[in-house]
Motif scaffolding. Structure first.
Motif, PDB file in Angstrom:
ATOM      1  N   THR A  40     -85.938 -26.611 -68.427  1.00  0.00           N
ATOM      2  CA  THR A  40     -85.949 -25.977 -69.627  1.00  0.00           C
ATOM      3  C   THR A  40     -85.618 -26.871 -70.780  1.00  0.00           C
ATOM      4  O   THR A  40     -85.030 -27.809 -70.801  1.00  0.00           O
ATOM      5  N   PRO A  41     -86.360 -26.680 -71.617  1.00  0.00           N
ATOM      6  CA  PRO A  41     -86.274 -27.353 -73.076  1.00  0.00           C
ATOM      7  C   PRO A  41     -84.947 -27.288 -73.738  1.00  0.00           C
ATOM      8  O   PRO A  41     -84.485 -26.165 -73.776  1.00  0.00           O
ATOM      9  N   LYS A  42     -84.305 -28.253 -74.046  1.00  0.00           N
ATOM     10  CA  LYS A  42     -82.818 -27.984 -74.545  1.00  0.00           C
ATOM     11  C   LYS A  42     -82.754 -29.099 -75.547  1.00  0.00           C
ATOM     12  O   LYS A  42     -82.810 -30.446 -75.604  1.00  0.00           O
ATOM     13  N   PHE A  43     -82.143 -28.647 -76.993  1.00  0.00           N
ATOM     14  CA  PHE A  43     -81.788 -29.579 -78.122  1.00  0.00           C
ATOM     15  C   PHE A  43     -80.381 -29.934 -77.765  1.00  0.00           C
ATOM     16  O   PHE A  43     -79.427 -29.109 -77.472  1.00  0.00           O
ATOM     17  N   PRO A  86     -70.066 -28.749 -86.590  1.00  0.00           N
ATOM     18  CA  PRO A  86     -70.338 -27.797 -85.247  1.00  0.00           C
ATOM     19  C   PRO A  86     -71.111 -26.549 -85.399  1.00  0.00           C
ATOM     20  O   PRO A  86     -71.950 -25.980 -84.440  1.00  0.00           O
ATOM     21  N   ALA A  87     -71.485 -26.324 -86.685  1.00  0.00           N
ATOM     22  CA  ALA A  87     -72.206 -25.083 -87.261  1.00  0.00           C
ATOM     23  C   ALA A  87     -73.773 -25.502 -86.675  1.00  0.00           C
ATOM     24  O   ALA A  87     -74.541 -24.850 -86.367  1.00  0.00           O
ATOM     25  N   VAL A  88     -74.014 -26.996 -86.755  1.00  0.00           N
ATOM     26  CA  VAL A  88     -75.214 -27.598 -86.125  1.00  0.00           C
ATOM     27  C   VAL A  88     -75.546 -27.194 -84.592  1.00  0.00           C
ATOM     28  O   VAL A  88     -76.301 -26.650 -84.270  1.00  0.00           O
ATOM     29  N   ASP A  89     -74.286 -27.450 -83.861  1.00  0.00           N
ATOM     30  CA  ASP A  89     -74.283 -27.312 -82.602  1.00  0.00           C
ATOM     31  C   ASP A  89     -74.554 -26.002 -82.239  1.00  0.00           C
ATOM     32  O   ASP A  89     -75.069 -25.488 -81.184  1.00  0.00           O
ATOM     33  N   ALA A  90     -73.856 -24.726 -82.964  1.00  0.00           N
ATOM     34  CA  ALA A  90     -73.901 -23.554 -82.886  1.00  0.00           C
ATOM     35  C   ALA A  90     -75.400 -23.062 -83.036  1.00  0.00           C
ATOM     36  O   ALA A  90     -75.836 -22.275 -82.161  1.00  0.00           O
ATOM     37  N   VAL A  91     -76.011 -23.442 -83.898  1.00  0.00           N
ATOM     38  CA  VAL A  91     -77.368 -23.084 -84.214  1.00  0.00           C
ATOM     39  C   VAL A  91     -78.341 -23.762 -82.971  1.00  0.00           C
ATOM     40  O   VAL A  91     -79.122 -22.890 -82.599  1.00  0.00           O
ATOM     41  N   LEU A  92     -78.032 -24.931 -82.678  1.00  0.00           N
ATOM     42  CA  LEU A  92     -78.982 -25.344 -81.493  1.00  0.00           C
ATOM     43  C   LEU A  92     -78.587 -24.655 -80.086  1.00  0.00           C
ATOM     44  O   LEU A  92     -79.442 -24.304 -79.390  1.00  0.00           O
ATOM     45  N   ASP A  93     -77.513 -24.008 -79.951  1.00  0.00           N
ATOM     46  CA  ASP A  93     -76.959 -23.372 -79.006  1.00  0.00           C
ATOM     47  C   ASP A  93     -77.828 -21.981 -78.944  1.00  0.00           C
ATOM     48  O   ASP A  93     -78.414 -21.577 -78.035  1.00  0.00           O
ATOM     49  N   LYS A  98     -82.613 -19.120 -76.635  1.00  0.00           N
ATOM     50  CA  LYS A  98     -84.006 -18.603 -76.807  1.00  0.00           C
ATOM     51  C   LYS A  98     -84.965 -19.403 -75.719  1.00  0.00           C
ATOM     52  O   LYS A  98     -85.906 -18.678 -75.214  1.00  0.00           O
ATOM     53  N   LEU A  99     -84.654 -20.732 -75.768  1.00  0.00           N
ATOM     54  CA  LEU A  99     -85.791 -21.508 -75.097  1.00  0.00           C
ATOM     55  C   LEU A  99     -85.430 -21.078 -73.335  1.00  0.00           C
ATOM     56  O   LEU A  99     -86.330 -21.166 -72.936  1.00  0.00           O
ATOM     57  N   SER A 100     -83.954 -21.116 -72.958  1.00  0.00           N
ATOM     58  CA  SER A 100     -83.804 -20.674 -71.634  1.00  0.00           C
ATOM     59  C   SER A 100     -84.712 -19.505 -71.066  1.00  0.00           C
ATOM     60  O   SER A 100     -84.755 -19.369 -69.980  1.00  0.00           O
ATOM     61  N   ALA A 101     -85.099 -18.732 -71.978  1.00  0.00           N
ATOM     62  CA  ALA A 101     -85.762 -17.465 -71.439  1.00  0.00           C
ATOM     63  C   ALA A 101     -87.146 -17.890 -70.922  1.00  0.00           C
ATOM     64  O   ALA A 101     -87.898 -17.226 -70.100  1.00  0.00           O
ATOM     65  N   MET A 102     -87.642 -18.998 -71.450  1.00  0.00           N
ATOM     66  CA  MET A 102     -88.869 -19.447 -71.196  1.00  0.00           C
ATOM     67  C   MET A 102     -88.990 -19.884 -69.357  1.00  0.00           C
ATOM     68  O   MET A 102     -90.386 -19.643 -68.871  1.00  0.00           O
ATOM     69  N   THR A 103     -87.998 -20.081 -68.765  1.00  0.00           N
ATOM     70  CA  THR A 103     -87.872 -20.443 -67.311  1.00  0.00           C
ATOM     71  C   THR A 103     -87.462 -19.352 -66.602  1.00  0.00           C
ATOM     72  O   THR A 103     -87.191 -19.435 -65.287  1.00  0.00           O
ATOM     73  N   SER A 104     -87.343 -18.051 -67.087  1.00  0.00           N
ATOM     74  CA  SER A 104     -86.913 -17.006 -66.217  1.00  0.00           C
ATOM     75  C   SER A 104     -88.057 -16.626 -65.295  1.00  0.00           C
ATOM     76  O   SER A 104     -89.458 -16.709 -65.677  1.00  0.00           O
TER      77      SER A 104
END
Length: 365
Positions: A40-43, A86-93, A98-104
């Motif tokens: 899965t792509p991950k930021f 931490p807000a940057v990390d929250a946005v990336l989370d 959303k990206l994790s849905a790609m590998t479903s």
């Protein structure tokens, strides 16, 4: 990532009344785009830096001595990074979720399942991110389809359009999708399915091929059993897309109350012209018979004969009875990768060498 942040902090003034502090600041962070163990792509972010550009209050400047201004700046310099980074990390989370849905795993109905994953580490440049995807296809029994690894050179593809996401689907991928569905392409064709054509009876065969007329039982109903001999093959050029079917067509006598008896079996290679559209976020394929490229006698219980006179009749039967069955099996479509909620419905579809190209306009905010 470089972000100009403007914010207002409101509270009670030390002299009474309301105090508003308007802050402008620059936030920078390095973001990495990798793939996790599941493909899965991950930021992720690192080296988050924060710098004040300006600080203004709704109090007259005479009421804020320099020492208080300096104290305010120092306090904000210390406090805001702990709030904003931490807000940057929250946005990336949120993006990663959303990206994790790609590998479903995606169901392909009774045919099997499909799963997308990253093939290589993502690559980025100033204008776009490139993701090379692999697909894992399982038949309903759980067997994985052996799919060649496609690495199409970008130079062979149409240039990516501005303000668009480009999805490339290789001919090998589409071939594998049809291989999963192969069992759905079997059909027993009977007389009531070929309206408007000569009746499917043994006397029709005797008329077309006189040399076997004496070996045929008189006026018995026929069944033509169409079966896939090997997986379908998709070929794509800039001009057209084709699906090549490799069938056996077994002609059987089917007397009432008796088991069918095989007369002969033909090896048939059909070229089907393909039309591609996107419906409900799936790639849908519809096929029409272009030609019977090859036809040969594989086996016979009534002796050898020239199969050429049967070619036109069999082509008509395939067109009238077999093609609707294939297109019905294809109605479910091929699920497209779920990438950050991209809507493929507005995709512009074009064809390149060995690939289908979908240009999806980027929705305006």
């Amino acid at each position: 990532m470089a972000v100009l942040i403007r914010m207002t902090i409101a509270g009670k003034s030390f002299i009474g009344g309301n105090l508003e502090i308007t802050v402008a600041s620059n936030l920078t962070a390095n973001n990495k785009l990798l793939k996790d163990a599941l493909g899965t792509p991950k930021f992720s972010s690192e080296n988050c830096h924060f710098s004040l550009v300006s600080v203004k209050t709704n109090l007259p400047s005479s009421m804020l001595p320099k020492v208080l201004n300096k104290f305010l700046d120092n306090t904000l310099q210390k406090m805001l990074p702990g709030l904003l980074c931490p807000a940057v990390d929250a946005v990336l989370d949120l993006v990663n979720a959303k990206l994790s849905a790609m590998t479903s795993e995606i169901s392909l109905g009774t045919a099997g399942t499909l799963q997308y994953a990253l093939l290589n580490q993502p690559t980025t440049n100033e204008t776009f991110i490139q993701l090379d995807l692999k697909t894992v296809l399982h038949q309903k029994e759980g067997d994985e389809i052996d799919l060649p690894t496609d690495e199409l050179p970008l130079t062979s593809l149409p240039p990516k359009k501005e303000a668009a996401t480009q999805l490339i689907l290789s001919a090998n991928f589409l071939s594998a999708e049809l291989q999963v569905m192969q069992e759905s392409f079997s059909l027993d064709i009977t007389d009531n399915m070929v309206l408007g054509l000569p009746p499917l009876v043994t006397s029709m065969l005797g008329t077309v091929i006189p040399e076997i007329a004496g070996a045929l039982p008189p006026s018995q109903p026929l069944v033509i059993a169409m079966r896939e001999a090997k997986p379908p093959l998709v070929t794509i050029t800039p001009e057209a897309g084709f699906v090549h079917f490799f069938n056996t067509a077994e002609f059987l006598v089917s007397p009432s109350g008796s088991a069918p008896e095989s007369l002969f079996v033909l090896d048939v290679h059909s070229d089907l012209k393909a039309r591609f559209v996107v419906k409900e976020e799936k790639l849908c394929i519809s096929l029409v018979l272009d030609s019977l490229a090859e036809m040969a006698l594989a086996s016979s219980s009534i002796g050898t004969f020239d199969v050429l006179p049967l070619k036109g009749i069999l082509a008509n039967i395939i067109h009238v009875a077999y093609m609707p069955s294939i297109n019905e099996a294809l109605q479910g479509g091929i699920p497209l990768p779920n990438l950050l909620g991209i809507k493929y419905q507005q995709a512009e579809i074009s064809m390149s060498e060995n690939a289908l190209v979908l240009n999806v306009p980027v929705a305006e905010a």
